[in-house]
Scaffold this motif. Structure first.
Motif, PDB file in Angstrom:
ATOM      1  N   GLU A 105     -27.328 -23.164 -92.500  1.00  4.33           N
ATOM      2  CA  GLU A 105     -27.657 -23.610 -91.131  1.00  4.33           C
ATOM      3  C   GLU A 105     -26.827 -24.788 -90.619  1.00  4.33           C
ATOM      4  OE1 GLU A 105     -32.380 -22.325 -91.288  1.00  4.33           O
ATOM      5  OE2 GLU A 105     -31.873 -24.434 -90.995  1.00  4.33           O
ATOM      6  N   ILE A 106     -25.992 -25.368 -91.479  1.00  5.08           N
ATOM      7  CA  ILE A 106     -25.307 -26.598 -91.059  1.00  5.08           C
ATOM      8  C   ILE A 106     -24.000 -26.321 -90.325  1.00  5.08           C
ATOM      9  CG2 ILE A 106     -26.185 -28.366 -92.630  1.00  5.08           C
ATOM     10  CD1 ILE A 106     -23.986 -27.522 -94.592  1.00  5.08           C
ATOM     11  N   VAL A 107     -23.702 -27.231 -89.414  1.00  2.00           N
ATOM     12  CA  VAL A 107     -22.383 -27.223 -88.774  1.00  2.00           C
ATOM     13  C   VAL A 107     -21.979 -28.673 -88.519  1.00  2.00           C
ATOM     14  CG1 VAL A 107     -23.519 -26.676 -86.579  1.00  2.00           C
ATOM     15  CG2 VAL A 107     -21.070 -26.524 -86.720  1.00  2.00           C
ATOM     16  N   SER A 108     -20.745 -28.981 -88.860  1.00  2.00           N
ATOM     17  CA  SER A 108     -20.232 -30.343 -88.663  1.00  2.00           C
ATOM     18  C   SER A 108     -19.518 -30.398 -87.318  1.00  2.00           C
ATOM     19  CB  SER A 108     -19.250 -30.713 -89.774  1.00  2.00           C
ATOM     20  OG  SER A 108     -19.818 -30.445 -91.042  1.00  2.00           O
ATOM     21  N   LEU A 109     -19.916 -31.353 -86.487  1.00  2.00           N
ATOM     22  CA  LEU A 109     -19.316 -31.512 -85.164  1.00  2.00           C
ATOM     23  C   LEU A 109     -18.171 -32.529 -85.219  1.00  2.00           C
ATOM     24  CD1 LEU A 109     -22.587 -31.708 -82.995  1.00  2.00           C
ATOM     25  CD2 LEU A 109     -21.227 -29.685 -83.615  1.00  2.00           C
ATOM     26  N   PRO A 110     -17.288 -32.532 -84.223  1.00  2.00           N
ATOM     27  CA  PRO A 110     -16.207 -33.527 -84.216  1.00  2.00           C
ATOM     28  C   PRO A 110     -16.773 -34.943 -84.371  1.00  2.00           C
ATOM     29  CG  PRO A 110     -15.860 -31.904 -82.484  1.00  2.00           C
ATOM     30  CD  PRO A 110     -17.218 -31.623 -83.061  1.00  2.00           C
ATOM     31  N   MET A 111     -16.206 -35.725 -85.248  1.00  3.56           N
ATOM     32  CA  MET A 111     -16.680 -37.093 -85.499  1.00  3.56           C
ATOM     33  C   MET A 111     -15.521 -37.926 -86.038  1.00  3.56           C
ATOM     34  SD  MET A 111     -18.553 -39.738 -85.965  1.00  3.56           S
ATOM     35  CE  MET A 111     -20.180 -39.313 -85.393  1.00  3.56           C
ATOM     36  N   TYR A 112     -15.041 -38.851 -85.223  1.00  2.00           N
ATOM     37  CA  TYR A 112     -14.005 -39.800 -85.639  1.00  2.00           C
ATOM     38  C   TYR A 112     -14.000 -40.941 -84.637  1.00  2.00           C
ATOM     39  CZ  TYR A 112     -11.916 -36.019 -82.854  1.00  2.00           C
ATOM     40  OH  TYR A 112     -11.716 -35.017 -81.925  1.00  2.00           O
ATOM     41  N   PRO A 113     -13.469 -42.100 -85.057  1.00  2.00           N
ATOM     42  CA  PRO A 113     -13.551 -43.276 -84.186  1.00  2.00           C
ATOM     43  C   PRO A 113     -12.896 -43.059 -82.826  1.00  2.00           C
ATOM     44  CG  PRO A 113     -12.873 -43.909 -86.395  1.00  2.00           C
ATOM     45  CD  PRO A 113     -12.884 -42.411 -86.373  1.00  2.00           C
ATOM     46  N   GLN A 114     -11.874 -42.214 -82.759  1.00  2.00           N
ATOM     47  CA  GLN A 114     -11.144 -42.029 -81.499  1.00  2.00           C
ATOM     48  C   GLN A 114     -11.805 -41.017 -80.570  1.00  2.00           C
ATOM     49  OE1 GLN A 114      -9.803 -41.771 -84.603  1.00  2.00           O
ATOM     50  NE2 GLN A 114      -8.855 -43.800 -84.659  1.00  2.00           N
ATOM     51  N   LEU A 115     -12.870 -40.372 -81.017  1.00  2.00           N
ATOM     52  CA  LEU A 115     -13.580 -39.392 -80.186  1.00  2.00           C
ATOM     53  C   LEU A 115     -14.149 -40.115 -78.956  1.00  2.00           C
ATOM     54  CD1 LEU A 115     -14.654 -36.381 -80.376  1.00  2.00           C
ATOM     55  CD2 LEU A 115     -16.735 -37.356 -81.357  1.00  2.00           C
ATOM     56  N   THR A 116     -13.918 -39.555 -77.766  1.00  2.00           N
ATOM     57  CA  THR A 116     -14.388 -40.247 -76.550  1.00  2.00           C
ATOM     58  C   THR A 116     -15.778 -39.741 -76.163  1.00  2.00           C
ATOM     59  OG1 THR A 116     -13.468 -38.590 -75.059  1.00  2.00           O
ATOM     60  CG2 THR A 116     -12.009 -40.420 -75.690  1.00  2.00           C
TER      61      THR A 116
END
Ligand SMILES: Cc1ncc(COP(=O)(O)O)c(C=O)c1O
Length: 395
Positions: free
Chosen positions: A369-380
């Motif tokens: 059931e898991i999904v990793s979403l975009p995640m990084y310091p530069q993400l606006t």
């Protein structure tokens, strides 16, 4: 359905921007290495080791070739021997169990917690209470009959396992604790006993870190480190990483070519100055996602207990039609990941361990059931809002 785009509008990971931002600093590291020809070991490695140890609140850091070797060296240097059983979780990257196997030991699993996705201390207790004793009084596994000597909690996604409870059980049953901190640079844990925040890498006999490029602290290539408060463990890891020698060509034990090179150490040292700020930015991004996603029916956002200060290496949500959501987001130009789709006990590589579907129901449910979403310091914030609005359209 949103229009399909060939390009990814919101990439899962952006490794270019942070390196362009630091180009001058990082170029100086290369220039220094070229001008001094110090490529392996030396002052740059030592300087990084000292700074990283203090970042983790550990007495020693030993830089090594990658996180998998860091785990292997930490296990061996802490006393795990061929034939031992090492207890860990099935919901992790395979490197955790590869390192156990490379040490000649046997991995046995306990399930993870339904909300944190990390080792469930209650399951660890049940496993240990089911163990027997051999004639010499050693704890032996009910499953394999082999001596159980160590436990490896994994601080997955940048959140520590519930270490007080794991350390107390390890103490009670005489086990070595090695933290797999490969995803948890700077994560903190509120130790209720001492009522103080402890940093990942400072709590077990030793801990392993990966500096694979996408990590919260990433090299421009492969790198890793062992942290420990035990000077003897640190000395043994130093030998293991360098062919078993403390003095050139005097080999006390058989070791490995597992050193950290000086260019990577210089790069890591330069980036380490920014990691606390980057981690804070990851936490802000996580808050923003949480605010928008938590109220949404059909989406389960990450759970951060009051004793945890997570650093969101990954931001992972749960949803019933995970594959459908991933396909929808891909169609909208949004990158995602699955960490990890198949629990280790069901991997082909571990068929010989004879586990079966249903043995670790939480890990199995979570993996589906898991999904990793975009995640990084530069993400606006605008990028996050796009991700969220596409999720809203889908669920
Ligand atoms: C939980 C975990 N353990 C171990 C490793 C191994 O680290 P490396 O890839 O540096 O060998 C990783 C790396 O992705 C990891 O995520």
């Amino acid at each position: 359905m949103s229009t399909s785009t060939a390009t990814t509008d919101v990439p899962f990971l952006d490794l270019v921007t942070p390196h362009v931002e630091l180009e001058e600093e990082l170029t100086r590291v290369f220039q220094e290495a070229l001008r001094t020809a110090h490529f392996v070991g030396g002052a740059a490695v030592e300087a990084f080791e000292e700074t990283f140890a203090s970042f983790c609140g550990a007495a020693h850091t030993v830089g090594v070739s990658n996180g998998t070797d860091a785990l292997l060296f930490a296990l061996v240097a802490s006393g795990v021997r061929a034939g031992d059983v090492v207890v860990t979780v099935p919901h992790t990257f395979i490197a955790t169990t590869e390192a156990i196997a490379h040490a000649g030991a046997l991995a046995e699993f306990v399930d993870v917690d339904e909300r944190t996705y990390n080792m469930d201390p209650g399951k660890l207790r049940a496993y240990l209470e089911a163990c027997g004793r051999d004639p010499s009084g050693r704890l032996v596994s009910k499953r394999s009959g082999r001596p159980v000597t160590a436990v490896v909690p994994v601080h997955l996604y940048g959140q520590t396992a519930d270490m007080d409870r794991i350390l107390a059980l390890a103490d009670q049953f005489g086990l070595i604790v090695i933290e797999d901190a490969c995803q948890a640079h700077g994560a903190r844990y509120l130790s209720r006993g001492g009522d103080n925040w402890r940093t990942a890498g400072s709590m077990g006999r030793a801990a392993a870190f990966s500096f694979y490029p996408g990590k919260n602290l990433g090299a421009c290539g492969e790198a890793g480190a062992v942290t420990t408060n035990d000077p003897d463990v640190a000395a043994r890891v130093r030998k293991l990483r360098d062919h078993g020698q403390a003095r050139k060509y005097y080999h006390d034990v058989e070791g490995y070519n597992g050193r950290l090179d000086a260019i990577q150490a210089g790069i890591l040292h330069a980036k380490l100055r920014h990691v606390s700020e980057w981690n804070a930015q990851r936490r802000e991004r996580a808050d923003h996602y949480n605010r928008l996603l938590a109220p949404m029916p059909g989406i389960v956002t990450p759970y951060e207990p009051s004793w945890s200060h997570a650093v969101y290496h990954l931001y992972v949500v749960r949803t019933a039609d995970r594959d459908g959501l991933i396909a929808h987001l891909a169609g909208a130009g949004i990158g995602t990941g699955i960490h990890y789709p198949i629990p280790l006990h069901l991997q082909q590589a571990y068929r010989s361990l004879s586990y079966k579907a249903g043995d670790f129901p939480v890990a199995e449910r979570v993996a589906a059931e898991i999904v990793s979403l975009p995640m990084y310091p530069q993400l606006t914030a605008a990028q996050q809002d796009r991700v969220v609005s596409e999720i809203r359209r889908f669920v």
